[in-house]
Design an enzyme around this catalytic site. Sequence first.
Site: not given
Length: 403
Positions: A8, A147, A331, A333
Site C-alpha cells: 500500500n 478499493d 474505531v 474494533e
Amino acid sequence: MTKIMAVNAGSSSLKFQLLEMPTEELLAVGLVERVGKEDAIFTIKYGEGQKFNVVTPLHTHKEAVELTLEKLIELDIIQSFDEISGVGHRVLHGKELYADSVVIDDEVMKNIESFTELGPLHIPPNLTGIRAFQAILPNVPQVAVFDTAFHQSMPEENFLYSLPYEYYTEHGVRKYGFHGTSHKYVTQRAAELLGRPLEDLRLISCHLGSGASIAAVAGGRSIDTTMGFTPLEGITMGTRSGSLDPALIPFLMQKTGKSAEDVLNVMNKESGVYGLSGISSDLRDIEQAAAEGNHRAEVSLKIFSNRIHGYIGQYAAEMNGVDAIIFTAGVGENSDVIRERILRGLEFMGVYWDPSLNNGARGKELFINYPHSPVKVIIIPTNEELVIARDTVRIANLVEAHA
C-alpha cells in the site's frame, strides 16, 4: 509455497506485508515513513516478535522498495528475490472498468493513470509504488487490487445520482464506494464465524477509522455503501464532513471568499469530528473530552454515531432484514463507547447486544450480542493485506486459489 508481497503506497509512505501462501502465514510486516526526506524511517517486524528499524535518507519510492527487499534478505526472512512470486498493490480507484483485481500490464497502467482525476491524492503514489516494484522485480507478476471493485455489484438504483443521466454516461458521475477490500474481508470472515454460507447472509459492515464507510452486503455482494463518487460522501469522519447540502459550496465561497477547491479542502481536511469538536480528528481524544463534560465533543460523538445508526436502519430496510452487523477498522474494533452509542436503540430490529461483552473489547474477533439476539453483532479486525495476497495468487494463477 508461494511468497506474496502486499503493498500500500502512500504519497510519502510504503506499507507492506510478506505472506506465505496458501497457508496465509504472515512472515513480515513493515512500514517506510517520510519517503522523500533525509530522515526516512524504515520499520519491519518479523519472526517471533523481532523488530528492526533504521532512519536513513530515502529520496524515492524506488529507494524505499530497494531497502525493503535488501532488509528481507539481510534479516534472513528470504534468501533471494526469486522467492517472491507476486506483488499485490492496493489501488484506490478502478472506475467501472475493473470489477475485480487484474494483472498489471501497460494498458492497465494507462487506465489507472487516467483515473487520477478521481483520486488525485492516492492514485499517483499508487502508480509510483507499482513502478518501483516493476523496476526491481521485472519478471514478477504485479496485481492491482482496487478499493472500488467490490462495490461494482451495486444496482443502478443505488449507484446513480439524481442528476441528468448524460453526466453518468459522458463523465462517469456515479457512486463508486471505497474500503471495498476491507468490506470484502470482514463479510467473508463473518460467514465463517457464523458457520453459514455467505450467499445466504444479509450483512452490514461498518468500517470505522479516520476514514469511515458502511456497506450493505447481501449474498456476498455489495448492494449499497455510504461513500460515493469520492470518499467525501457518507457518514461523518475524522476530518471529512460526509454528506451535506451541495448548495453549501457556492454559499461558503460567497461568504468566505474561498475558491471551490478551498471549500472542498475544508470539507476533506478540516471538517468531520475535528471541525465539530475543535479538538482532534482522533475519536479517543473526543471521547475523553466528552467524558470531562466538553459539549462540542459530546455533540461530535452524537453526530458521528447517529449518522451510522441511521444507515444501519436504511440498509436493513434495503435488504429486508439483517443477519449480522460487523464493526471493523481502528474505531470499530477498539471503541466500546462508539459501538454502544451506535447499537443503543436498535432493539426494535432485533439487535440485542451485551454491554459486558462490548465493554473493553478491543482488536479481537468477538460476538458482542446476547445468544438470543436474532441479529448478531461481531467485531472483526480487518485484514486488507490478506485479501490483496489472496487476489494476487488467484488473479496471477500462482498456486491453487484460496478457497
